[in-house]
Design a protein around this motif. Structure first.
Motif, short mmCIF file in Angstrom:
data_model
loop_
_atom_site.label_atom_id
_atom_site.label_comp_id
_atom_site.label_asym_id
_atom_site.label_seq_id
_atom_site.Cartn_x
_atom_site.Cartn_y
_atom_site.Cartn_z
N ARG A 36 40.73 29.83 41.41
CA ARG A 36 41.99 30.30 41.79
C ARG A 36 41.72 31.12 42.81
O ARG A 36 40.69 31.40 43.34
CB ARG A 36 42.62 31.05 40.55
CG ARG A 36 42.90 30.25 39.27
CD ARG A 36 43.89 29.20 39.56
NE ARG A 36 44.21 28.78 38.08
CZ ARG A 36 43.70 27.59 37.52
NH1 ARG A 36 42.74 27.00 38.13
NH2 ARG A 36 43.95 27.00 36.62
N GLU A 37 42.96 31.72 43.50
CA GLU A 37 42.91 32.38 44.65
C GLU A 37 42.73 34.15 44.16
O GLU A 37 43.56 34.45 43.07
CB GLU A 37 44.56 32.46 45.38
CG GLU A 37 44.39 33.26 46.48
CD GLU A 37 45.85 32.72 47.28
OE1 GLU A 37 45.97 33.48 48.49
OE2 GLU A 37 46.68 32.57 46.62
N ALA A 38 42.16 34.65 44.85
CA ALA A 38 42.03 36.22 44.76
C ALA A 38 42.78 36.88 45.35
O ALA A 38 42.87 36.91 46.76
CB ALA A 38 40.56 36.65 44.78
N LEU A 39 43.81 37.62 44.99
CA LEU A 39 44.77 38.42 45.75
C LEU A 39 44.61 39.90 45.87
O LEU A 39 44.40 40.41 44.65
CB LEU A 39 46.43 37.81 45.21
CG LEU A 39 46.69 36.62 45.08
CD1 LEU A 39 48.03 36.23 44.75
CD2 LEU A 39 46.70 35.88 46.72
N THR A 73 43.29 39.28 40.41
CA THR A 73 43.57 40.35 41.40
C THR A 73 42.57 41.51 40.63
O THR A 73 42.07 41.27 39.59
CB THR A 73 45.12 41.01 41.66
OG1 THR A 73 45.16 41.98 42.55
CG2 THR A 73 45.61 41.74 40.42
N CYS A 74 42.68 42.70 41.29
CA CYS A 74 41.89 43.85 40.66
C CYS A 74 42.29 45.17 40.76
O CYS A 74 43.39 45.50 41.59
CB CYS A 74 40.67 43.85 41.27
SG CYS A 74 40.63 44.49 43.11
N VAL A 75 41.77 46.05 40.11
CA VAL A 75 42.33 47.46 40.32
C VAL A 75 41.77 48.05 41.42
O VAL A 75 40.52 47.86 42.04
CB VAL A 75 41.70 48.36 39.22
CG1 VAL A 75 41.87 49.90 39.53
CG2 VAL A 75 42.09 47.83 37.89
N PRO A 76 42.68 48.76 42.56
CA PRO A 76 42.36 48.99 43.88
C PRO A 76 41.69 50.39 43.81
O PRO A 76 41.87 51.05 42.84
CB PRO A 76 43.72 49.11 44.30
CG PRO A 76 44.73 49.46 43.31
CD PRO A 76 44.08 48.60 42.21
N LEU A 77 41.00 50.69 44.95
CA LEU A 77 40.41 52.04 45.29
C LEU A 77 41.33 52.52 46.19
O LEU A 77 41.90 51.92 47.01
CB LEU A 77 39.07 51.87 46.03
CG LEU A 77 37.82 51.57 44.95
CD1 LEU A 77 36.65 51.60 45.91
CD2 LEU A 77 37.76 52.45 43.80
N HIS A 78 41.48 54.12 46.29
CA HIS A 78 42.15 54.77 47.32
C HIS A 78 41.46 54.55 48.48
O HIS A 78 40.17 54.31 48.52
CB HIS A 78 42.21 56.31 46.86
CG HIS A 78 43.23 56.95 47.64
ND1 HIS A 78 42.46 57.87 48.75
CD2 HIS A 78 44.39 57.06 47.83
CE1 HIS A 78 43.53 58.53 49.53
NE2 HIS A 78 44.81 58.08 48.95
N ARG A 79 42.23 54.67 49.64
CA ARG A 79 41.36 54.34 50.95
C ARG A 79 40.31 55.49 51.18
O ARG A 79 39.52 54.80 51.63
CB ARG A 79 42.57 54.39 51.97
CG ARG A 79 43.37 55.71 52.24
CD ARG A 79 44.50 55.49 53.08
NE ARG A 79 45.15 56.81 53.25
CZ ARG A 79 46.28 57.13 52.71
NH1 ARG A 79 46.62 56.22 51.85
NH2 ARG A 79 47.07 58.28 52.98
#
Length: 239
Positions: free
Chosen positions: A158-161, A128-134
């Motif tokens: 692997r799966e990216a979630l 997974t990753c660090v998200p951005l604000h919308r």
């Protein structure tokens, strides 16, 4: 027509230039020549066994930095491929702010080499990753960390979630102290699904740059609350 021949024909019509020297790019890396690749300053020991922060001076190869001793992070281990200088810094800035998304495969390859050197790939269940604000995501139209996570996940098999959301916008971390960075991100991330959806899973958390580790640490806390058994952090650069 095979893929290799197609790429060769495209190179004749539209030659690829190295992102560093603007000369001819290499074959394994699409936009980095071998000379520029060799000049990248990779993170080398000694570094903190927990957060991966490179140490200065005469230090043992295996040590824990003062910050991790003072307060153990929520993530289990963090590693960065290169220092945030020179070509890597320039590529990240182009990739992040100037729409150079074609650099993602090369940057992902560098990160995967770091992963292979420091982590046991068999012990990673998902990425997974660090998200951005919308709001920031609408402005930029993409999340550079998500593009890197997908590159790493594909090489890992692997799966990216998309596990996390940035619940509230945060002030830029650039000019903040370490303590202020931690305060700035505290409580700003949330899981996209309810508690337990990552139960027992070992998660690789991806971002482009790690400085004090405040952002990835807060993300790791939320992932652990969602049931993650282990959170490993992989970043392209260390600031």
């Amino acid at each position: 027509m095979n893929l290799s021949l197609a790429h060769s024909l495209l190179d004749l019509a539209f030659p690829r230039a190295c992102a560093g020297c603007r000369g001819r790019a290499g074959d394994e890396f699409h936009y980095i020549c071998w000379d520029c690749l060799a000049a990248i300053r990779m993170v080398q020991p000694p570094f903190c066994l927990l957060c991966g922060d490179p140490g200065q001076g005469d230090l043992p190869e295996k040590y824990f930095c003062a910050a991790c001793i003072r307060q153990k992070p929520f993530f289990d281990c963090a590693r960065s491929a290169a220092t945030y200088t020179g070509l890597v810094k320039d590529m990240i800035l182009d990739f992040k702010y100037h729409g150079a998304t074609w650099l993602a495969p090369d940057l992902g390859r560098i990160m995967f080499a770091c992963l292979s050197a420091h982590f046991n790939a068999a012990n990673i269940d998902c990425v997974t990753c660090v998200p951005l604000h919308r709001t920031r995501a609408r402005e930029r139209t993409y999340n550079q960390a998500w593009l890197l996570a997908r590159e790493v996940a594909a090489r890992l098999g692997r799966e990216a979630l998309d596990c996390l959301a940035r619940a509230r916008a945060t002030e830029s971390q650039t000019h903040l102290t370490s303590a202020a960075r931690a305060d700035n991100v505290r409580g700003k991330f949330a899981a996209r699904k309810g508690p337990g959806f990552l139960k027992g899973r070992r998660v690789l958390l991806v971002d482009d740059v790690m400085t004090t580790g405040a952002t990835v640490n807060e993300c790791a806390r939320v992932l652990k609350e969602s049931g993650a058994q282990e959170v490993l952090v992989l970043t392209l650069a260390r600031g």
